[in-house]
Design an enzyme around this catalytic site. Structure first.
Site, PDB file in Angstrom:
ATOM      1  N   ASP A 285       0.808  -1.220   0.000  1.00 52.26           N
ATOM      2  CA  ASP A 285       0.000   0.000   0.000  1.00 52.26           C
ATOM      3  C   ASP A 285       0.841   1.270   0.000  1.00 52.26           C
ATOM      4  OD1 ASP A 285       0.921  -0.509   2.596  1.00 52.26           O
ATOM      5  OD2 ASP A 285      -1.053  -1.005   3.368  1.00 52.26           O
TER       6      ASP A 285
ATOM      7  N   ASN B 276      -7.329  -2.887  14.466  1.00 53.89           N
ATOM      8  CA  ASN B 276      -8.723  -3.111  14.041  1.00 53.89           C
ATOM      9  C   ASN B 276      -8.841  -4.310  13.093  1.00 53.89           C
ATOM     10  OD1 ASN B 276      -7.656  -2.209  11.648  1.00 53.89           O
ATOM     11  ND2 ASN B 276      -9.007  -0.457  11.409  1.00 53.89           N
TER      12      ASN B 276
ATOM     13  N   GLU C 135      -9.699  -2.207   5.206  1.00 56.14           N
ATOM     14  CA  GLU C 135     -10.265  -1.829   6.496  1.00 56.14           C
ATOM     15  C   GLU C 135     -11.524  -2.643   6.798  1.00 56.14           C
ATOM     16  OE1 GLU C 135      -8.487  -0.134   8.380  1.00 56.14           O
ATOM     17  OE2 GLU C 135      -8.108   1.920   7.765  1.00 56.14           O
TER      18      GLU C 135
HETATM   19  C1  F6R Z   1       1.386  -1.343   6.070  1.00 52.43           C
HETATM   20  C2  F6R Z   1       0.214  -2.176   6.249  1.00 52.43           C
HETATM   21  C3  F6R Z   1      -0.589  -2.165   7.511  1.00 52.43           C
HETATM   22  C4  F6R Z   1       0.284  -2.437   8.753  1.00 52.43           C
HETATM   23  C5  F6R Z   1      -0.561  -2.364  10.012  1.00 52.43           C
HETATM   24  C6  F6R Z   1       0.267  -2.559  11.274  1.00 52.43           C
HETATM   25  O1  F6R Z   1       1.968  -1.571   4.809  1.00 52.43           O
HETATM   26  O2  F6R Z   1      -0.112  -2.855   5.346  1.00 52.43           O
HETATM   27  O3  F6R Z   1      -1.589  -3.139   7.430  1.00 52.43           O
HETATM   28  O4  F6R Z   1       0.872  -3.689   8.628  1.00 52.43           O
HETATM   29  O5  F6R Z   1      -1.220  -1.128  10.089  1.00 52.43           O
HETATM   30  O6  F6R Z   1       1.131  -1.482  11.410  1.00 52.43           O
HETATM   31  P1  F6R Z   1       2.271  -1.483  12.538  1.00 52.43           P
HETATM   32  O7  F6R Z   1       3.206  -2.558  12.165  1.00 52.43           O
HETATM   33  O8  F6R Z   1       2.880  -0.112  12.437  1.00 52.43           O
HETATM   34  O9  F6R Z   1       1.560  -1.726  13.817  1.00 52.43           O
END
Ligand code: F6R
Length: 253
Positions: free
Chosen positions: A66, A134, A141
């Site tokens: 992403d 979440n 999402e």
């Molecule tokens: C980022 C992504 C998100 C993160 C998730 C956890 O490329 O795809 O799904 O993996 O938000 O983020 P952290 O590791 O910062 O807790």
């Protein structure tokens, strides 16, 4: 589904790096799906260390999950910048073999199609995932529905709040992102979902033992034939081994 539980973040990173190294060494053109965020940073540091020890990324292709809409490659909070910083520059991968959605594209719909073409051209050998508190994976999402292909997503308030720590003000956090869809993620030959820290424990237990639901995107991983949840003890702290009966669970002694 496999569950591997380690004492700490370092051991999680070493395990994930060792599997990534195996994928790189056993495929002529290894294709890695990569995540950003805090969780995979120790993995990328391990891979940079492996590279110093001789592991080459010359033939690797990488496809990131992403990117924020509106942030270009020179913005320190863009995911392209993050990847260059933590992995691509420290190893020997040619940058034109690394793919991250272009968040500054004028035509975002065309950019999503371009990205899907790349995903079709390079079927993923290994997908690295983190998980949102979440339950999001990539930026898919929770909600009433999920999308299969690459798309533009409105980030949830939870995600904006979680990511605000990286920006000087909450209003600087982009509200839109481009993300790979659930089908593309689930098509990877192998998936490693990394989760560390107590704040991920609830999402982890719901993803592994909860009912499959678009409200918990990570629960769809239960459908995948070759997925491993790689956890530290804190992230695994709400997992009851009773509920995980029948699953392949190994805990580091
Ligand atoms: C980022 C992504 C998100 C993160 C998730 C956890 O490329 O795809 O799904 O993996 O938000 O983020 P952290 O590791 O910062 O807790």
């Amino acid at each position: 589904m496999k569950i591997r539980i380690f004492k700490d973040v370092k051991a999680v990173a070493l395990y994930a790096a060792t599997i990534t190294e195996f994928v790189i060494e056993t495929n002529e053109i290894p294709i890695l799906g990569l995540a950003t965020g805090a969780t995979p940073v120790p993995l990328y540091q391990e891979l940079a260390r492996f590279h110093k020890g001789g592991l080459s990324f010359q033939h690797v292709r990488t496809i990131n999950l992403d990117e924020y809409v509106g942030l270009g490659s020179t913005h320190p909070q863009s995911y392209r910048y993050f990847m260059n910083e933590y992995l691509f520059h420290p190893v020997d991968i040619p940058l034109d073999q690394t793919f991250v959605p272009d968040g500054t594209a004028v035509d975002l719909a065309a950019e999503c199609c371009r990205y899907d073409d790349i995903i079709h051209r390079y079927p993923l050998d290994l997908q690295i995932l983190g998980i949102g508190k979440n339950g999001h994976v990539g930026f898919n999402e929770p909600g009433l529905s999920l999308q299969a292909q690459t798309h533009v997503v409105k980030l949830s308030q939870d995600t904006i709040l979680a990511n605000a720590k990286y920006f000087s003000e909450i209003r600087d956090v982009p509200t839109l992102a481009i993300t790979m869809g659930m089908q593309s993620i689930l098509q990877a030959k192998r998936i490693l979902l990394l989760a560390t820290g107590f704040d991920k424990a609830n999402a982890v237990v719901r993803a592994i033992t909860g009912e499959m639901s678009t409200n918990m995107p990570a629960s769809l991983l239960q459908l995948h034939q070759n997925v491993t949840f790689v956890l530290d003890e804190a992230a695994a702290s709400q997992l009851s081994f009773h509920e995980a009966t029948g699953m392949d669970v190994i805990k580091q002694a």
